[in-house]
Scaffold this active site. Structure first.
Site, PDB file in Angstrom:
ATOM      1  N   HIS A  86     -47.798 -11.785  56.175  1.00 37.57           N
ATOM      2  CA  HIS A  86     -47.574 -10.975  57.370  1.00 37.57           C
ATOM      3  C   HIS A  86     -48.902 -10.496  57.938  1.00 37.57           C
ATOM      4  O   HIS A  86     -49.957 -10.677  57.323  1.00 37.57           O
ATOM      5  CB  HIS A  86     -46.685  -9.767  57.048  1.00 37.57           C
ATOM      6  CG  HIS A  86     -45.239 -10.089  56.920  1.00 37.57           C
ATOM      7  ND1 HIS A  86     -44.680 -10.537  55.742  1.00 37.57           N
ATOM      8  CD2 HIS A  86     -44.223 -10.060  57.826  1.00 37.57           C
ATOM      9  CE1 HIS A  86     -43.392 -10.746  55.924  1.00 37.57           C
ATOM     10  NE2 HIS A  86     -43.087 -10.466  57.178  1.00 37.57           N
ATOM     11  N   LYS A  92     -49.132  -4.573  58.586  1.00 35.89           N
ATOM     12  CA  LYS A  92     -47.833  -4.303  57.961  1.00 35.89           C
ATOM     13  C   LYS A  92     -48.031  -3.368  56.778  1.00 35.89           C
ATOM     14  O   LYS A  92     -48.864  -3.619  55.901  1.00 35.89           O
ATOM     15  CB  LYS A  92     -47.162  -5.602  57.513  1.00 35.89           C
ATOM     16  CG  LYS A  92     -45.743  -5.380  56.971  1.00 35.89           C
ATOM     17  CD  LYS A  92     -45.021  -6.697  56.754  1.00 35.89           C
ATOM     18  CE  LYS A  92     -43.637  -6.471  56.158  1.00 35.89           C
ATOM     19  NZ  LYS A  92     -42.760  -5.664  57.040  1.00 35.89           N
TER      20      LYS A  92
END
Length: 228
Positions: free
Chosen positions: A136, A140
């Site tokens: 990600h 995040k």
């Protein structure tokens, strides 16, 4: 439908755009406008049909308490708070509110979870070792991702495993990559979901809000995505 979006990050902005595209009236609150859920007073919340939260783990619990205590309906795409899920369910029941929560609002990911379950069932006791890798964007906050944890739980349950190892990577602006691998001495199976943008998450969240707008109760997105 009148929609309140909590969170003005990349996904929150896209949720607001998608909701507007689908003909809904949209109001957005960012973190600075809502410290400690202070903006979510009962009269303010009453002005909306559904609240959609894409904030952060430290904010979402306070937001949920404030919104659900009014008996309102709420879709929560924020992860990292599931240790408080029992409290949220209890509040929904007491206040006759509505809540849809999920680690991932992409329909493609929901299909992946179903396929992962079948893989676990079919390869149970067949000598395969399962593992997960997820990637990600660097901003995040939770690691591993909620989706990776859900995927691991699905496989563990289906294959009767005590643990499925997860490797988490944070790189650039990656929207989300999840890879499930089942490896034996003879071969390897790989199941992959790669998000090219956050739009799939946003569309799923808005569709969940539309579905919830006429309902009460507490639902996992996995339970209702085929009904939307």
């Amino acid at each position: 439908m009148r929609v309140l979006v909590l969170g003005h990050g990349k996904t929150g902005k896209l949720v607001a755009e998608v909701a507007a595209e689908r003909g809904h009236s949209v109001h957005v609150l960012d973190a600075k406008e809502n410290p400690n859920a202070s903006a979510l007073t009962p009269p303010f919340v009453a002005g909306f049909d559904v609240v959609i939260d894409f904030t952060a783990p430290e904010a979402v619990v306070q937001n949920m308490r404030a919104v659900l205590a009014t008996g309102a309906r709420m879709v929560v795409g924020t992860t990292g708070w599931y240790h408080r899920l029992a409290d949220a369910r209890g509040l929904v029941e007491r206040k006759e509110a509505g809540l849809v929560y999920g680690t991932n609002f992409s329909v493609g990911v929901q299909v992946m979870l179903q396929m992962a379950k079948r893989m676990g069932e079919l390869l149970k006791n067949a000598g395969y070792e399962f593992s997960i890798e997820e990637t990600h964007h660097v901003t995040k906050l939770d690691s591993p991702s909620g989706t990776a944890l859900t995927l691991a739980n699905v496989v563990k349950s289906a294959a009767g495993l005590a643990e499925v190892p997860i490797k988490a990577h944070r790189m650039g602006d990656a929207a989300g990559l999840h890879v499930l691998q089942a490896k034996s001495a003879a071969d390897k199976l790989v199941l992959t979901h790669e998000a090219h943008s956050r739009r799939g998450f946003a569309e799923g969240a808005v569709r969940a809000a539309e579905w919830l707008s006429t309902r009460k109760g507490c639902y996992d997105f996995q339970e209702i995505y085929t009904q939307m």
